[in-house]
Design a protein around this motif. Structure first.
Motif, PDB file in Angstrom:
ATOM      1  N   ASN A 167       1.011  -1.253   0.101  1.00 33.26           N
ATOM      2  CA  ASN A 167       0.207   0.021   0.017  1.00 33.26           C
ATOM      3  C   ASN A 167       0.831   1.224  -0.026  1.00 33.26           C
ATOM      4  N   ARG A 168       0.274   2.465   0.095  1.00 31.22           N
ATOM      5  CA  ARG A 168       1.280   3.652   0.179  1.00 31.22           C
ATOM      6  C   ARG A 168       2.275   3.412   1.462  1.00 31.22           C
ATOM      7  N   GLU A 169       2.266   2.831   2.397  1.00 33.64           N
ATOM      8  CA  GLU A 169       2.984   3.001   3.335  1.00 33.64           C
ATOM      9  C   GLU A 169       3.923   1.669   3.626  1.00 33.64           C
ATOM     10  N   GLN A 170       3.810   0.551   3.192  1.00 35.44           N
ATOM     11  CA  GLN A 170       4.298  -0.865   3.573  1.00 35.44           C
ATOM     12  C   GLN A 170       4.297  -1.791   2.572  1.00 35.44           C
ATOM     13  N   ARG A 171       4.952  -2.835   2.757  1.00 32.61           N
ATOM     14  CA  ARG A 171       5.070  -3.882   2.004  1.00 32.61           C
ATOM     15  C   ARG A 171       5.002  -5.378   2.865  1.00 32.61           C
ATOM     16  N   GLY A 172       4.138  -6.197   2.189  1.00 33.58           N
ATOM     17  CA  GLY A 172       4.185  -7.521   2.869  1.00 33.58           C
ATOM     18  C   GLY A 172       4.490  -8.519   1.815  1.00 33.58           C
ATOM     19  N   GLU A 173       5.316  -9.514   2.234  1.00 34.03           N
ATOM     20  CA  GLU A 173       5.731 -10.510   1.473  1.00 34.03           C
ATOM     21  C   GLU A 173       5.755 -12.138   2.212  1.00 34.03           C
ATOM     22  N   SER A 174       5.203 -13.023   1.188  1.00 32.97           N
ATOM     23  CA  SER A 174       5.176 -14.476   1.816  1.00 32.97           C
ATOM     24  C   SER A 174       5.536 -15.163   0.538  1.00 32.97           C
ATOM     25  N   ARG A 175       6.121 -16.385   0.834  1.00 34.08           N
ATOM     26  CA  ARG A 175       6.410 -17.549  -0.170  1.00 34.08           C
ATOM     27  C   ARG A 175       5.509 -18.644   0.326  1.00 34.08           C
ATOM     28  N   SER A 176       5.004 -19.196  -0.698  1.00 36.99           N
ATOM     29  CA  SER A 176       4.006 -20.150  -0.619  1.00 36.99           C
ATOM     30  C   SER A 176       4.629 -21.538  -0.166  1.00 36.99           C
ATOM     31  N   ALA A 177       3.618 -22.465   0.078  1.00 42.53           N
ATOM     32  CA  ALA A 177       3.919 -23.925   0.295  1.00 42.53           C
ATOM     33  C   ALA A 177       4.752 -24.258  -1.056  1.00 42.53           C
ATOM     34  N   THR A 178       5.890 -25.367  -0.966  1.00 46.44           N
ATOM     35  CA  THR A 178       6.255 -25.745  -2.258  1.00 46.44           C
ATOM     36  C   THR A 178       5.752 -27.261  -2.649  1.00 46.44           C
ATOM     37  N   LEU A 179       5.939 -27.438  -3.693  1.00 49.82           N
ATOM     38  CA  LEU A 179       5.291 -28.863  -4.359  1.00 49.82           C
ATOM     39  C   LEU A 179       6.417 -29.531  -5.145  1.00 49.82           C
ATOM     40  N   PRO A 180       7.065 -30.589  -4.657  1.00 50.59           N
ATOM     41  CA  PRO A 180       7.984 -31.213  -5.337  1.00 50.59           C
ATOM     42  C   PRO A 180       7.428 -31.866  -6.867  1.00 50.59           C
ATOM     43  N   LEU A 181       8.273 -31.554  -7.780  1.00 47.42           N
ATOM     44  CA  LEU A 181       7.774 -31.762  -9.078  1.00 47.42           C
ATOM     45  C   LEU A 181       8.312 -33.257  -9.507  1.00 47.42           C
ATOM     46  N   PRO A 182       7.678 -34.123 -10.516  1.00 48.88           N
ATOM     47  CA  PRO A 182       8.323 -35.309 -10.910  1.00 48.88           C
ATOM     48  C   PRO A 182       9.238 -35.258 -11.879  1.00 48.88           C
ATOM     49  N   ALA A 209      -0.564 -27.625 -11.243  1.00 47.38           N
ATOM     50  CA  ALA A 209       0.088 -28.743 -10.903  1.00 47.38           C
ATOM     51  C   ALA A 209      -0.201 -29.311  -9.687  1.00 47.38           C
ATOM     52  N   ILE A 210      -0.347 -28.186  -8.505  1.00 51.82           N
ATOM     53  CA  ILE A 210      -0.768 -28.559  -7.383  1.00 51.82           C
ATOM     54  C   ILE A 210      -2.064 -29.337  -7.216  1.00 51.82           C
ATOM     55  N   GLY A 211      -3.124 -29.112  -7.811  1.00 46.81           N
ATOM     56  CA  GLY A 211      -4.387 -29.709  -8.004  1.00 46.81           C
ATOM     57  C   GLY A 211      -4.240 -31.128  -8.509  1.00 46.81           C
ATOM     58  N   VAL A 212      -3.496 -31.182  -9.561  1.00 48.16           N
ATOM     59  CA  VAL A 212      -3.000 -32.727 -10.289  1.00 48.16           C
ATOM     60  C   VAL A 212      -2.191 -33.471  -9.090  1.00 48.16           C
ATOM     61  N   PHE A 213      -1.476 -33.049  -8.726  1.00 49.06           N
ATOM     62  CA  PHE A 213      -0.581 -33.895  -7.886  1.00 49.06           C
ATOM     63  C   PHE A 213      -0.835 -34.090  -6.439  1.00 49.06           C
ATOM     64  N   THR A 214      -1.984 -33.185  -6.051  1.00 45.40           N
ATOM     65  CA  THR A 214      -2.640 -33.620  -4.588  1.00 45.40           C
ATOM     66  C   THR A 214      -4.064 -34.133  -4.751  1.00 45.40           C
ATOM     67  N   ALA A 215      -4.384 -34.549  -5.954  1.00 48.47           N
ATOM     68  CA  ALA A 215      -5.752 -35.270  -6.088  1.00 48.47           C
ATOM     69  C   ALA A 215      -6.727 -34.232  -5.958  1.00 48.47           C
ATOM     70  N   GLY A 216      -6.682 -32.977  -6.149  1.00 49.20           N
ATOM     71  CA  GLY A 216      -7.610 -31.974  -5.743  1.00 49.20           C
ATOM     72  C   GLY A 216      -7.624 -31.660  -4.120  1.00 49.20           C
ATOM     73  N   MET A 217      -6.851 -31.851  -3.646  1.00 45.85           N
ATOM     74  CA  MET A 217      -6.768 -31.811  -1.989  1.00 45.85           C
ATOM     75  C   MET A 217      -6.373 -30.214  -1.765  1.00 45.85           C
ATOM     76  N   LEU A 218      -5.231 -29.941  -2.484  1.00 41.49           N
ATOM     77  CA  LEU A 218      -5.053 -28.226  -2.801  1.00 41.49           C
ATOM     78  C   LEU A 218      -5.157 -27.933  -4.373  1.00 41.49           C
ATOM     79  N   THR A 219      -5.158 -26.826  -4.313  1.00 43.74           N
ATOM     80  CA  THR A 219      -5.314 -26.029  -5.559  1.00 43.74           C
ATOM     81  C   THR A 219      -4.245 -24.867  -5.778  1.00 43.74           C
ATOM     82  N   ARG A 220      -4.140 -24.338  -6.770  1.00 39.04           N
ATOM     83  CA  ARG A 220      -3.368 -22.940  -6.832  1.00 39.04           C
ATOM     84  C   ARG A 220      -4.022 -22.005  -6.013  1.00 39.04           C
ATOM     85  N   THR A 221      -5.479 -21.935  -6.035  1.00 41.52           N
ATOM     86  CA  THR A 221      -6.210 -20.947  -5.299  1.00 41.52           C
ATOM     87  C   THR A 221      -5.886 -21.041  -3.916  1.00 41.52           C
TER      88      THR A 221
END
Length: 171
Positions: free
Chosen positions: A92-107, A139-151
């Protein structure tokens, strides 16, 4: 009402941003405007620093495009150490927030194609037959059988990146 500029037109990312802002600031308290801006990094960033730079660049470019907004948000997906992940940057005009998401190992078969120069989305679309998979469950949705999604994974990272904006301890 907060004017939030999403530095993406990807539906999975926009949904995560909308969900997180509604949860933190209240249902209906934000208007999300999506814009298409450049990341300044390759289509498929490699490594945490390059991916984070892409998210920061998108926020900067969105801010230049829509300077009247209250918040600017970017989500940049990348590959690091054989896994896919994302950086979320919010300003916003005063500050920044940053975060890294969970990681998914790829085949290995997917990772080899990506390391050879193809972006993860098209590689996953080729193997799954799902057009524009990166704009859907990913890829997250595919490899977690829909348990997690990109969203769902982005949502969590957006919530974390929003911490400085609603928590007085950060100020």
């Amino acid at each position: 009402m907060h004017h939030v500029v999403s530095a993406t037109t990807n539906p999975a990312k926009i949904q995560a941003i909308l969900q997180a802002f509604n949860e933190i600031f209240g249902e209906g308290s934000c208007h999300i405007e999506s814009v298409s801006v450049e990341s300044g990094v390759p289509e498929q960033p490699f490594g945490s620093p390059e991916t984070r730079a892409g998210a920061r660049n998108r926020v900067e470019n969105a801010r230049a495009l829509r300077p009247q907004a209250d918040f600017w948000v970017a989500i940049e997906a990348g590959i690091d150490e054989g896994s896919t992940f994302s950086w979320v940057v919010i300003e916003n005009r005063e500050q920044r927030g940053e975060s890294r998401s969970a990681t998914l190992p790829l085949p290995a078969v997917i990772l080899e194609k990506v390391q050879a120069g193809d972006a993860l989305g098209p590689v996953m679309s080729h193997y799954t037959g799902i057009d524009e998979i990166g704009r859907k469950e990913g890829a997250i949705g595919v490899f977690t059988a829909g348990m997690l999604t990109r969203t769902s994974v982005y949502h969590q990272a957006v919530i974390l990146a929003l911490s400085p904006f609603h928590n007085a301890v950060y100020r």
